[in-house]
Design an enzyme around this catalytic site. Structure first.
Site, PDB file in Angstrom:
ATOM      1  CE  LYS A  87      44.625  47.005  33.173  1.00 40.41           C
ATOM      2  NZ  LYS A  87      44.527  45.736  32.420  1.00 40.41           N
ATOM      3  CD  GLU A 127      40.768  42.014  36.887  1.00 38.94           C
ATOM      4  OE1 GLU A 127      41.384  42.724  37.699  1.00 38.94           O
ATOM      5  OE2 GLU A 127      40.139  42.467  35.916  1.00 38.94           O
ATOM      6  NE  ARG A 182      45.489  36.332  31.796  1.00 41.82           N
ATOM      7  CZ  ARG A 182      45.131  37.534  32.224  1.00 41.82           C
ATOM      8  NH1 ARG A 182      43.897  37.728  32.699  1.00 41.82           N
ATOM      9  NH2 ARG A 182      45.985  38.540  32.200  1.00 41.82           N
ATOM     10  NE  ARG A 207      45.172  40.270  36.007  1.00 38.30           N
ATOM     11  CZ  ARG A 207      45.409  41.273  36.874  1.00 38.30           C
ATOM     12  NH1 ARG A 207      46.135  41.031  37.956  1.00 38.30           N
ATOM     13  NH2 ARG A 207      44.930  42.487  36.635  1.00 38.30           N
ATOM     14  NE  ARG A 210      44.087  40.672  24.448  1.00 36.52           N
ATOM     15  CZ  ARG A 210      44.281  41.357  25.573  1.00 36.52           C
ATOM     16  NH1 ARG A 210      45.422  41.992  25.777  1.00 36.52           N
ATOM     17  NH2 ARG A 210      43.321  41.414  26.482  1.00 36.52           N
TER      18      ARG A 210
END
Length: 451
Positions: A30, A325, A356, A397, A131
């Protein structure tokens, strides 16, 4: 436990029937695909992007560029895969761009819009409005752009493109996201004075992604002076120049290879990822070394990268600041290890598709784990885990991390596994095809359109 038949959005993560033996073809990156699209849109001549990733994030990027006048023709060669022909045109508004929840789209395209002739409106998913975009917005204003965001420093916003941008010197605090730097660098060759960008904040996260941006700019013909070449620390200089149309083939997305490599580690099996590059700036290239520390071993050959599990999972203490990530899949493996783990340097993950760190702690603990948030990471103490619903917060994820847990824990139900389409289309099919073969007599060969 929740009945999956009553909630069709819950996907039963399959448990591994034995040691996984598989070859898994992972779709393209990506990060490379979206950078390539932006650079091709800025070029003075047509170019090709071959074997691009086709996912929600990349389709959003392509559609956004089309909205501003760029022609993108998609073709499929049965022997060579998909290819996109990008034909640059004068960027223009009025346009409305849906960024979804794609960080690359919401951050890379405002500088492009500032170079367009006309008004460009940016909207997106609810989470996208939370964000941070202040680094890009503030820098563009200092470089001469007019942007209306009502002081939010985030979406929704409108860029009033004037057809050009002065450029020059600017300071940016990119400690919240390295994408602030990449966003400005990608359009900098088109600025009248080029760009001198200085990062002024704390530790810069995800530096490999900035290196990727610099490398791809140079491939397109830009002149870039970067810290990675021994230049001034935290300063990037891009000269104004014409970019050339290139024929670029996208490498596999190495971060998305993480769950499949984890399957080898957890089950004591062996998984090969074809096409693993010998030289790359992708964050996922750190996975083989990390999983070796956690008990596996790997070999890189002309066939690809093969990771083999050693029958035991070690805990790990590691700073993931540059490759944050990868944290979700590493956390999932660590929850199945035989010793505690501590992941640090990833406070910036609180600003990603979801928080996350909070999400991983909550969901792992919900399955019986013992996970504590630290100031900049997670402390994971292995405990016997049990089944239950693993919420994904519309974060791809988180969904793949849940699938990894399901290899060793029965009855894990993954909420909205379809969110993996953000960067890894057909993930459930790829995953189950890999495991179906583990129950058979020979190694699987799994990839898009197979299985």
């Amino acid at each position: 436990m929740t009945d999956s038949t009553a909630q069709p959005d819950l996907w039963p993560a399959p448990t591994a029937p034995g040691a996984v033996e598989a070859t898994v073809t992972v779709p393209g990156s990506k990060s490379v695909t979206n950078r390539a699209l932006v650079l091709a849109a800025h070029s003075t001549e047509p170019g090709w992007v071959r074997r691009p990733l086709r996912s929600r994030d990349t389709v959003l990027m392509a559609d956004a560029l089309r909205t501003m006048g760029v022609q993108i023709d998609e073709t499929v060669n049965p022997s060579g895969g998909e290819a996109w022909r990008i034909i640059p045109a004068g960027l223009h508004g009025p346009a409305t761009i849906d960024v979804g929840n794609a960080g690359t789209v919401m951050r890379f395209l405002p500088p492009v819009a500032a170079l367009a002739d006309g008004e460009v409106r940016f909207v997106g998913d609810a989470r996208a409005y939370e964000r941070p975009l202040h680094g890009v917005i503030g820098a563009l204003r200092k470089l001469g752009a007019r942007i209306d965001d009502e002081g939010r420093g985030s979406l929704p916003l409108t860029v009033h493109g004037a057809g050009s941008l002065s450029g020059g010197s600017v300071e940016v605090d990119a400690s919240a996201s390295s994408q602030f730097v990449s966003a400005l660098l990608l359009s900098a060759p088109r600025f009248n004075k080029g760009l001198e960008l200085r990062h002024t904040g704390g530790a810069l996260p995800s530096v490999p992604h900035i290196r990727m941006t610099v490398d791809m700019l140079r491939i397109a013909g830009a002149k870039v002076d970067a810290p990675q070449d021994g230049g001034t620390r935290n300063v990037w200089r891009v000269a104004p120049s014409a970019l050339l149309g290139r024929d670029l083939t996208v490498d596999p997305d190495l971060s998305n290879a993480g769950p499949f490599l984890a399957a080898a580690l957890i089950t004591g099996g062996r998984v090969t990822i074809p096409g693993w590059p010998r030289r790359t700036t992708q964050a996922g290239d750190a996975l083989p070394g990390i999983f070796t520390r956690m008990g596996g071993s790997y070999e890189l050959t002309d066939r690809g990268l093969t990771l083999t599990g050693g029958g035991r999972i070690n805990g790990i203490t590691i700073d993931l600041h540059e490759v944050g990530e990868l944290a979700p899949v590493i956390a999932a493996v660590a929850a199945l290890a035989e010793e505690p783990s501590e992941l640090s340097g990833i406070a910036h993950l609180r600003l990603h598709e979801t928080d996350r760190l909070a999400a991983l702690a909550a969901e792992l603990n919900g399955l019986g784990g013992d996970v504590t948030e630290t100031e900049d990471g997670l402390r994971i103490r292995p405990r016997p885990l049990h089944g239950g619903v693993f919420h994904t917060y519309e974060d791809h994820r988180l969904a793949t991390a849940a699938a990894v847990l399901g290899l060793a824990v029965k009855d894990v139900l993954v909420e909205n596994v379809a969110t993996t389409a953000k960067t890894l289309p057909d993930f459930p099919q790829l995953w189950t095809a890999m495991l179906d073969e583990a129950a058979g007599d020979g190694p699987a060969s799994v990839g898009p359109g197979r299985g």
